[in-house]
Design an enzyme around this catalytic site. Structure first.
Site, PDB file in Angstrom:
ATOM      1  N   LEU A  94      13.118  42.206 -38.751  1.00 23.66           N
ATOM      2  CA  LEU A  94      12.497  42.702 -37.522  1.00 23.66           C
ATOM      3  C   LEU A  94      13.474  43.393 -36.570  1.00 23.66           C
ATOM      4  O   LEU A  94      13.068  43.872 -35.519  1.00 23.66           O
ATOM      5  CB  LEU A  94      11.799  41.548 -36.798  1.00 23.66           C
ATOM      6  CG  LEU A  94      10.646  40.916 -37.584  1.00 23.66           C
ATOM      7  CD1 LEU A  94      10.047  39.756 -36.812  1.00 23.66           C
ATOM      8  CD2 LEU A  94       9.575  41.952 -37.897  1.00 23.66           C
ATOM      9  N   ASP A 197      11.088  23.838 -32.156  1.00 22.10           N
ATOM     10  CA  ASP A 197      12.541  23.977 -31.967  1.00 22.10           C
ATOM     11  C   ASP A 197      12.820  25.262 -31.189  1.00 22.10           C
ATOM     12  O   ASP A 197      13.658  26.072 -31.577  1.00 22.10           O
ATOM     13  CB  ASP A 197      13.246  23.998 -33.325  1.00 22.10           C
ATOM     14  CG  ASP A 197      14.762  23.863 -33.198  1.00 22.10           C
ATOM     15  OD1 ASP A 197      15.246  23.476 -32.112  1.00 22.10           O
ATOM     16  OD2 ASP A 197      15.475  24.152 -34.187  1.00 22.10           O
TER      17      ASP A 197
END
Length: 231
Positions: A94, A197
């Site tokens: 990405l 997380d």
């Protein structure tokens, strides 16, 4: 170098690989590399020992669960498995080159709110996973206090004791476990889909200013657990 067995395993997805970039990110847990195919497509490849395959499999399922919520940009999983002596996980590349300014932070917050409206009937998840390199027990539970106490706080306390920190954490930790219920009097959170997380190293920004979340430790729980992790 990417192991030859991994290149062979990825060929049905990537075709012939003609270039790889130097390792980028991944911390001290995984080896990571950007991979390019002859048709110009690029991917982000994570590698580890073969016995790490269950960690990657759980991460792949977590990413797909986050994608189902359709709330924030999440890398797509293209391949996950074991080849020779290595486990691998192939994801979208990405190119997270954008800057995290206040506008991006607002987009992240709005997307996270949408994600937290994606709920389950119970707390936990259908499988255990990892938060970083640390095992994270899940399993389904009908009660948030029980889940949070036994599968988050108690597990971490026991882990600390096994690693030699009994005198530091055990007395206060046990008191917290014994007296946790009053903290939740009159409060029953919805079992929201959590990244699990979401510290600053597990989200980034594309060149067009779109926030992206990755490296999850997915489960369903109190949405405030995600918010606390971002601090």
């Amino acid at each position: 170098m990417i192991p030859a067995a991994v290149i062979d395993a990825l060929r049905p997805v990537t075709g012939e690989l003609h270039a790889t970039a130097a390792a980028s990110g991944g911390g001290c847990i995984n080896e990571t590399v950007r991979v390019a195919g002859t048709d110009g497509r690029c991917w982000f490849l994570k590698l580890n020992r073969a016995d790490f395959s269950d960690v990657f499999a759980a991460e792949a399922e977590g990413l797909e669960e986050l994608r189902r919520a359709n709330a924030l940009r999440v890398p797509r999983v293209h391949a996950c498995g074991v080849a020779g002596e290595h486990a691998y996980l192939l994801l979208d590349d990405l190119e997270l080159t954008g800057q995290a300014d206040s506008e991006v932070a607002a987009k992240l917050g709005e997307g996270l709110a949408r994600q937290h409206r994606f709920t389950a009937e119970r707390y936990g998840w259908h499988r255990d996973n990892h938060i970083g390199a640390t095992p994270q027990p899940n399993g389904w539970c009908d009660d948030w206090i029980t889940f949070f106490r036994d599968r988050r706080l108690k597990f971490q306390l026991e882990l600390a004791v096994r690693n030699g920190y009994a005198s530091v954490v055990q007395p206060d930790g046990e008191r917290v476990l014994e007296n946790i219920e009053p903290f939740f009097t009159g409060y029953t959170p919805m079992p929201s889909l959590l990244h699990g997380d979401l510290w600053g190293g597990n989200w980034g920004v594309t060149a067009t200013g779109e926030p992206v979340i990755f490296d999850p430790a997915v489960y369903y729980g109190d949405r405030e657990a995600d918010l606390a992790m971002t601090r």
